[in-house]
Design an enzyme around this catalytic site. Structure first.
Site, PDB file in Angstrom:
ATOM      1  N   LYS A  95      48.776  32.878  40.647  1.00 35.23           N
ATOM      2  CA  LYS A  95      48.127  31.878  39.788  1.00 35.23           C
ATOM      3  C   LYS A  95      48.946  30.594  39.763  1.00 35.23           C
ATOM      4  CE  LYS A  95      48.310  31.913  35.260  1.00 35.23           C
ATOM      5  NZ  LYS A  95      48.112  32.261  33.825  1.00 35.23           N
TER       6      LYS A  95
ATOM      7  N   ASP B  37      42.914  32.092  35.971  1.00 30.41           N
ATOM      8  CA  ASP B  37      43.464  32.436  34.667  1.00 30.41           C
ATOM      9  C   ASP B  37      42.386  33.145  33.859  1.00 30.41           C
ATOM     10  OD1 ASP B  37      41.706  30.414  33.934  1.00 30.41           O
ATOM     11  OD2 ASP B  37      43.095  29.537  32.487  1.00 30.41           O
TER      12      ASP B  37
END
Length: 215
Positions: A121, A139
Site C-alpha cells: 500500500k 486502503d
C-alpha cells in the site's frame, strides 16, 4: 465485471466530485511522505499531520534520523501509536536510504517493499505520488467502496483487490482514483453507512442498485 463504459462513468463522476485528487498527508521531501505513510498505520492522517511538523523540525535530514536513537524518535511520534516499532522503522529506513540509495527514495515496488515497515500500500502510494506511475493504493476505503461498486468481488484482501483493480481501471487514472476513494469514503460512502440517496455513482453501483430494488 463492470463494462468499460461504467468504469469510465464512475471515474468521471469522482473527478467532478474531487477535481484535486491529492494525498492528505503533508510533506515537502520525498522521504517525508514515505515516513508519514508509515506513521499513518493504525492512525489517522490528521493526527500524523499534527505530529510531522515537529518531527521534521527535530530531525530535519535523513542523516539526523539515521543518527537518532529509537527512543528519541519514539518520543516525537508517540501519539501516532505503535511508536516503538515505527521509530525503529524510520531510523533503519533512513540508514538504508542513505547507504543503499544515496539518500533517494527508490522507485520500484521491489525496492520499496524491502524497506523496514513498507508494504504494498505504501509502495503504491510512493510510486503514484512521487514517481507518477500507475498505482493502486488499496486502503480500507478503496477496498470497501470498490467492493460496493462492483469493481471487485468484495474481497477484503488488499492484494486481491489490487489485482482486480489493475484489470478494470485505466492505469493513468489509478493513482488519482484511489485518492478519490479515500475522500469519497470519508464524505459519503462510509464504513457505517453507504448513504446511497442522491449518490452520483448509484446508477453504476451494485450496492446502490440493490438498495433501490428493495421493497
Amino acid at each position: 465485471m463492470k463494462s468499460k463504459a461504467a468504469v469510465r462513468r464512475i471515474v468521471e463522476a469522482l473527478k467532478t466530485l474531487y477535481p484535486d485528487a491529492m494525498c492528505s498527508l503533508q510533506y515537502q521531501k520525498d522521504y517525508e511522505l514515505l515516513f508519514a505513510v508509515r506513521l499513518s498505520a493504525q492512525c489517522t492522517d490528521a493526527r500524523v499531520n499534527m505530529v510531522t511538523p515537529s518531527l521534521y523540525a527535530k530531525f530535519p535530514t535523513l542523516e539526523a534520523f539515521a543518527n537518532a536513537g529509537y527512543e528519541e524518535v519514539g518520543e516525537a511520534i508517540k501519539s501516532c501509536g505503535f511508536y516503538n516499532t515505527k521509530s525503529k522503522d524510520l531510523v533503519e529506513c533512513a540508514k538504508i536510504l542513505l547507504e543503499k540509495y544515496g539518500g533517494k527514495v527508490p522507485g520500484t515496488m521491489e525496492e520499496l517493499t524491502s524497506l523496514p515497515g513498507i508494504g504494498r500500500k505504501t509502495a503504491n502510494l510512493i510510486l503514484g505520488d512521487i514517481y507518477h506511475q500507475p498505482a493502486y493504493v488499496c486502503d480500507t476505503h478503496c477496498i470497501r467502496i470498490t467492493g460496493r461498486l462492483g469493481l471487485t468481488d468484495g474481497s477484503k484482501d488488499p492484494l486481491s483487490v489490487e489485482k482486480q483493480l489493475r484489470a478494470v481501471l485505466p492505469p493513468e487514472e489509478s493513482s488519482d482514483f484511489c485518492h478519490r476513494m479515500v475522500l469519497f469514503g470519508r464524505d459519503r460512502c462510509t464504513a457505517r453507512k453507504a448513504n446511497c440517496d442522491g449518490c452520483p455513482l448509484r446508477a453504476d453501483c451494485d450496492f446502490g442498485k440493490a438498495q433501490s430494488e428493495k421493497p
